[in-house]
Design a protein around this motif. Structure first.
Motif, PDB file in Angstrom:
ATOM      1  N   SER A 193       0.837  -1.188   0.000  1.00 25.33           N
ATOM      2  CA  SER A 193       0.000   0.000   0.000  1.00 25.33           C
ATOM      3  C   SER A 193       0.881   1.251   0.000  1.00 25.33           C
ATOM      4  CB  SER A 193      -0.890  -0.006   1.240  1.00 25.33           C
ATOM      5  OG  SER A 193      -1.607   1.197   1.341  1.00 25.33           O
TER       6      SER A 193
ATOM      7  N   TYR B 179      -8.297   1.750   5.955  1.00 29.13           N
ATOM      8  CA  TYR B 179      -8.173   1.830   4.493  1.00 29.13           C
ATOM      9  C   TYR B 179      -7.830   0.466   3.905  1.00 29.13           C
ATOM     10  CZ  TYR B 179      -6.392   3.138  -0.094  1.00 29.13           C
ATOM     11  OH  TYR B 179      -6.163   3.216  -1.437  1.00 29.13           O
TER      12      TYR B 179
ATOM     13  N   ARG C 240     -10.762  -1.882   4.182  1.00 28.13           N
ATOM     14  CA  ARG C 240     -11.773  -1.549   3.159  1.00 28.13           C
ATOM     15  C   ARG C 240     -11.333  -2.113   1.807  1.00 28.13           C
ATOM     16  NH1 ARG C 240     -12.659   3.142  -0.418  1.00 28.13           N
ATOM     17  NH2 ARG C 240     -10.439   3.288  -0.074  1.00 28.13           N
ATOM     18  N   GLU C 241     -10.038  -1.963   1.474  1.00 34.21           N
ATOM     19  CA  GLU C 241      -9.530  -2.502   0.203  1.00 34.21           C
ATOM     20  C   GLU C 241      -9.659  -4.019   0.152  1.00 34.21           C
ATOM     21  OE1 GLU C 241      -5.452  -1.516  -0.367  1.00 34.21           O
ATOM     22  OE2 GLU C 241      -5.870   0.313  -1.452  1.00 34.21           O
TER      23      GLU C 241
END
Length: 145
Positions: free
Chosen positions: A4, A138, A141-142
């Motif tokens: 990420s 984040y 969620r991904e």
């Protein structure tokens, strides 16, 4: 697994903060104390005898060196590509920042000269922890979208 870019960004920002603060603590501890606490409190924190002043200066230098080393470690970790490690590392950082905030609330508030700065420092610790929490949310969620 892919990495990420948020992890890299957060690590680099935290690294820059740690490297900068560590260098300032090592070489400009008195000036940083004056800016952070005010001239009167900074004078009290320096110690009253030459022996105390030397011990405090040595402690500040080693604390700055530790913070600088943490910044360097964060810089190196920023390039890790494994998502599982990134998640593990972020959870550990959240735990570390929350632990520091709790330590400040329970112990540092007892030092009369430092109690004035306590709310600002606790908010800073929580903000640093929140940046890692946002990264975890984040990535979660991904992962599940």
């Amino acid at each position: 697994m892919s990495s990420s870019s948020g992890f890299f960004l957060i690590c680099m920002l935290h690294s820059i903060l740690a490297l900068g603060c560590g260098a300032l603590m090592m070489f400009y501890a008195n000036e940083v104390a004056v800016v952070g606490h005010g001239a009167e409190v900074a004078t009290k924190l320096r110690g009253s005898t030459p022996h105390d002043q030397l011990l405090i200066q040595t402690c500040d230098s080693f604390s700055g060196l530790l913070l600088f080393a943490i910044g360097f470690l964060l810089f190196m970790v920023a390039f890790v590509k494994d998502r599982e490690f990134q998640s593990f590392f972020a959870r550990g950082c959240v735990l570390l920042h929350v632990s520091v905030a709790v330590w400040r609330i329970y112990f540092e508030r007892k030092v009369e000269d430092l109690a004035y700065d306590l709310p600002r420092q606790v908010v800073g610790d929580i903000a640093l922890a929140a940046s890692w929490v946002f990264f975890l949310v984040y990535t979660w969620r991904e992962k599940y979208d």
